[in-house]
Design a protein around this motif. Sequence first.
Motif, PDB file in Angstrom:
ATOM      1  N   TYR A  25       6.576   3.315   2.507  1.00  0.00           N
ATOM      2  CA  TYR A  25       5.452   3.223   1.570  1.00  0.00           C
ATOM      3  C   TYR A  25       5.151   4.614   1.004  1.00  0.00           C
ATOM      4  O   TYR A  25       5.008   4.788  -0.210  1.00  0.00           O
ATOM      5  CB  TYR A  25       4.209   2.670   2.264  1.00  0.00           C
ATOM      6  N   GLY A  26       5.048   5.594   1.876  1.00  0.00           N
ATOM      7  CA  GLY A  26       4.752   6.952   1.434  1.00  0.00           C
ATOM      8  C   GLY A  26       5.790   7.509   0.485  1.00  0.00           C
ATOM      9  O   GLY A  26       5.469   8.277  -0.424  1.00  0.00           O
ATOM     10  N   SER A  27       7.055   7.091   0.651  1.00  0.00           N
ATOM     11  CA  SER A  27       8.117   7.635  -0.198  1.00  0.00           C
ATOM     12  C   SER A  27       7.906   7.292  -1.668  1.00  0.00           C
ATOM     13  O   SER A  27       8.369   8.020  -2.549  1.00  0.00           O
ATOM     14  CB  SER A  27       9.486   7.123   0.262  1.00  0.00           C
ATOM     15  N   GLY A  28       7.200   6.206  -1.932  1.00  0.00           N
ATOM     16  CA  GLY A  28       6.923   5.862  -3.320  1.00  0.00           C
ATOM     17  C   GLY A  28       6.075   6.898  -4.024  1.00  0.00           C
ATOM     18  O   GLY A  28       6.103   7.001  -5.263  1.00  0.00           O
ATOM     19  N   PRO A  89       2.484 -10.073  -3.803  1.00  0.00           N
ATOM     20  CA  PRO A  89       1.933  -9.847  -5.137  1.00  0.00           C
ATOM     21  C   PRO A  89       2.250  -8.482  -5.735  1.00  0.00           C
ATOM     22  O   PRO A  89       2.149  -8.308  -6.948  1.00  0.00           O
ATOM     23  CB  PRO A  89       0.425  -9.988  -4.917  1.00  0.00           C
ATOM     24  N   ARG A  90       2.631  -7.510  -4.904  1.00  0.00           N
ATOM     25  CA  ARG A  90       2.740  -6.135  -5.397  1.00  0.00           C
ATOM     26  C   ARG A  90       4.159  -5.680  -5.707  1.00  0.00           C
ATOM     27  O   ARG A  90       4.399  -4.988  -6.687  1.00  0.00           O
ATOM     28  CB  ARG A  90       2.116  -5.178  -4.367  1.00  0.00           C
ATOM     29  N   ARG A  91       5.125  -6.076  -4.859  1.00  0.00           N
ATOM     30  CA  ARG A  91       6.468  -5.506  -4.972  1.00  0.00           C
ATOM     31  C   ARG A  91       7.203  -5.878  -6.260  1.00  0.00           C
ATOM     32  O   ARG A  91       7.962  -5.050  -6.793  1.00  0.00           O
ATOM     33  CB  ARG A  91       7.295  -5.876  -3.736  1.00  0.00           C
ATOM     34  N   PHE A 137       4.080   0.568 -11.535  1.00  0.00           N
ATOM     35  CA  PHE A 137       4.434   0.827 -10.133  1.00  0.00           C
ATOM     36  C   PHE A 137       3.225   1.250  -9.315  1.00  0.00           C
ATOM     37  O   PHE A 137       2.965   0.715  -8.231  1.00  0.00           O
ATOM     38  CB  PHE A 137       5.499   1.920 -10.063  1.00  0.00           C
ATOM     39  N   GLN A 138       2.456   2.195  -9.810  1.00  0.00           N
ATOM     40  CA  GLN A 138       1.452   2.855  -8.979  1.00  0.00           C
ATOM     41  C   GLN A 138       0.247   1.974  -8.672  1.00  0.00           C
ATOM     42  O   GLN A 138      -0.302   2.053  -7.571  1.00  0.00           O
ATOM     43  CB  GLN A 138       0.983   4.148  -9.650  1.00  0.00           C
ATOM     44  N   VAL A 139      -0.197   1.153  -9.607  1.00  0.00           N
ATOM     45  CA  VAL A 139      -1.384   0.332  -9.363  1.00  0.00           C
ATOM     46  C   VAL A 139      -1.165  -0.617  -8.189  1.00  0.00           C
ATOM     47  O   VAL A 139      -1.964  -0.635  -7.243  1.00  0.00           O
ATOM     48  CB  VAL A 139      -1.805  -0.417 -10.640  1.00  0.00           C
ATOM     49  N   PRO A 140      -0.102  -1.431  -8.171  1.00  0.00           N
ATOM     50  CA  PRO A 140       0.114  -2.280  -6.987  1.00  0.00           C
ATOM     51  C   PRO A 140       0.448  -1.478  -5.732  1.00  0.00           C
ATOM     52  O   PRO A 140       0.075  -1.867  -4.618  1.00  0.00           O
ATOM     53  CB  PRO A 140       1.272  -3.189  -7.402  1.00  0.00           C
ATOM     54  N   HIS A 141       1.135  -0.341  -5.905  1.00  0.00           N
ATOM     55  CA  HIS A 141       1.451   0.508  -4.750  1.00  0.00           C
ATOM     56  C   HIS A 141       0.165   1.011  -4.097  1.00  0.00           C
ATOM     57  O   HIS A 141       0.036   1.026  -2.866  1.00  0.00           O
ATOM     58  CB  HIS A 141       2.320   1.674  -5.218  1.00  0.00           C
ATOM     59  N   LEU A 207      12.758   2.805  -5.817  1.00  0.00           N
ATOM     60  CA  LEU A 207      13.561   1.738  -5.217  1.00  0.00           C
ATOM     61  C   LEU A 207      13.435   1.747  -3.693  1.00  0.00           C
ATOM     62  O   LEU A 207      13.408   0.690  -3.057  1.00  0.00           O
ATOM     63  CB  LEU A 207      15.030   1.889  -5.629  1.00  0.00           C
ATOM     64  N   GLY A 208      13.325   2.939  -3.091  1.00  0.00           N
ATOM     65  CA  GLY A 208      13.137   3.026  -1.650  1.00  0.00           C
ATOM     66  C   GLY A 208      11.832   2.392  -1.203  1.00  0.00           C
ATOM     67  O   GLY A 208      11.781   1.680  -0.197  1.00  0.00           O
ATOM     68  N   ALA A 209      10.751   2.619  -1.973  1.00  0.00           N
ATOM     69  CA  ALA A 209       9.455   2.028  -1.622  1.00  0.00           C
ATOM     70  C   ALA A 209       9.478   0.517  -1.770  1.00  0.00           C
ATOM     71  O   ALA A 209       8.902  -0.205  -0.946  1.00  0.00           O
ATOM     72  CB  ALA A 209       8.358   2.631  -2.499  1.00  0.00           C
TER      73      ALA A 209
END
Length: 449
Positions: A25-28, A89-91, A137-141, A207-209
């Motif tokens: 998760y943090g890698s994102g 819902p997020r990925r 990407f960032q909002v759901p992350h 992609l890792g996240a």
Amino acid sequence: MTPAPGTAAPDAAPGPLPRSVHAWYGSGAVATGVFNTVPGLLLLIYLTDTLAVSPAVAGLVVLAPKLVDLVVSPYIGVWSDRTRSSWGPRRPWMLGGALTLPVLFAAMFAGPPLQGNGAAVYVAAVFVAAALASSVFQVPHAAMPGEVTADYHERSAFTAWRTVFVGLALLAGGALAPVLRSVPADEVTGYRLMGAVMGAVVLVSMLGAVAGTRRAPRTVFPHRTGGMGAQLRTALGHRHFRVLFPANLLMAAASGTMVAGVPYVTANVMGEPAYTSVLMVCVLVPLMAAAPLWRRFSVRVDKRRAAACAAVVFSLGGLGLLFIPSGGVPAAIASAVLVGIGLSGTMLLPWSMLADCLAATGDGRRQGGVLSGVWTAGEALAQSVGTGLLSLSLALSGYAESGAGEAVRQSEGALRGMLVGSSLVPAAVMLACLVPLAFYRLTEAEAAR
């Protein structure tokens, strides 16, 4: 079987999540950190000193995409709230951002055969598209930590990992990107190389996240059916979020102002552009090292008090930068270390507090996307406002723009303007966050109710 509203999906793992989920998760955050850092550090000077855009117009170019993002990001949050997918819902949204942002990032620094206002229009158009891709990407992350765990301190673990990876992103964007830019003799080619390499880093991170969080619980909530206006009123009516949000805006604006000022100060006040990478390393190594310490400190004194202490440390470091003309490199390094320690806390703790707010919606309905959409758009806008504050300082002090390969000697007034705009202004803005923080009341005891 469909889970009850507000409960985790049946495949959710009991107890604390594996550290691998925290780490992936943090890698994102590497992607969003690079996207925020590189434009914050280099876009303004790229426009003014390579594409011959005036400081006032360049400031608008940096700010305009964030205004668009401010409008669109809450919608991205609502749409992701309403998404029903075997991926959760997020990925799916995160994957969409991963497939678009890297290309747009490289295009932003592609060096169009334009100068002045024409170049400004090109960069602004690409920057708008890239900002929207980043938000996809960032909002759901950002919404995930408040949904995948109910543990008050495990949310801090998520954000501690995020802060460490943001530090790596800042190291890549703040130290490596300027080096890549300077490798070719031609400035335009250097920016193209930097954009392509950083775009590849963004791709791998995203992609890792997406892949690494597949083991996180897929929490299911009934979504809110009201229109955007009603949902925003509900989000901004959240009593804890309502005071945390402006505090984070001020923190983000302060860091944005200081980061944007570094290459100007090193090139003009210190007389050596290579010091940009040196100072960024002096900020970022303490930033990463201090993240677990701020987490432990927040357990002892609570997150709000720890965040206030971090803001004070950052401001002390910012004020120290005023003494670069007399103290030279040692004063710059000592101040940069303080800035890094403080910045670590002001990045880690508000995001952990945001996750607590996302979990404390009160009625079991999913609201994380709305809150995280407002949060991420506001933070991005605040960072651009910080860059705008610096560009205003440059414009008022008489800074002279230039084209690629042109050498311009700046006036004494311009030198003072860039130094004050890079040190005193961000220190004052950061201290202002203590006012809204004083009204934040979501403690561990209340979160457990």
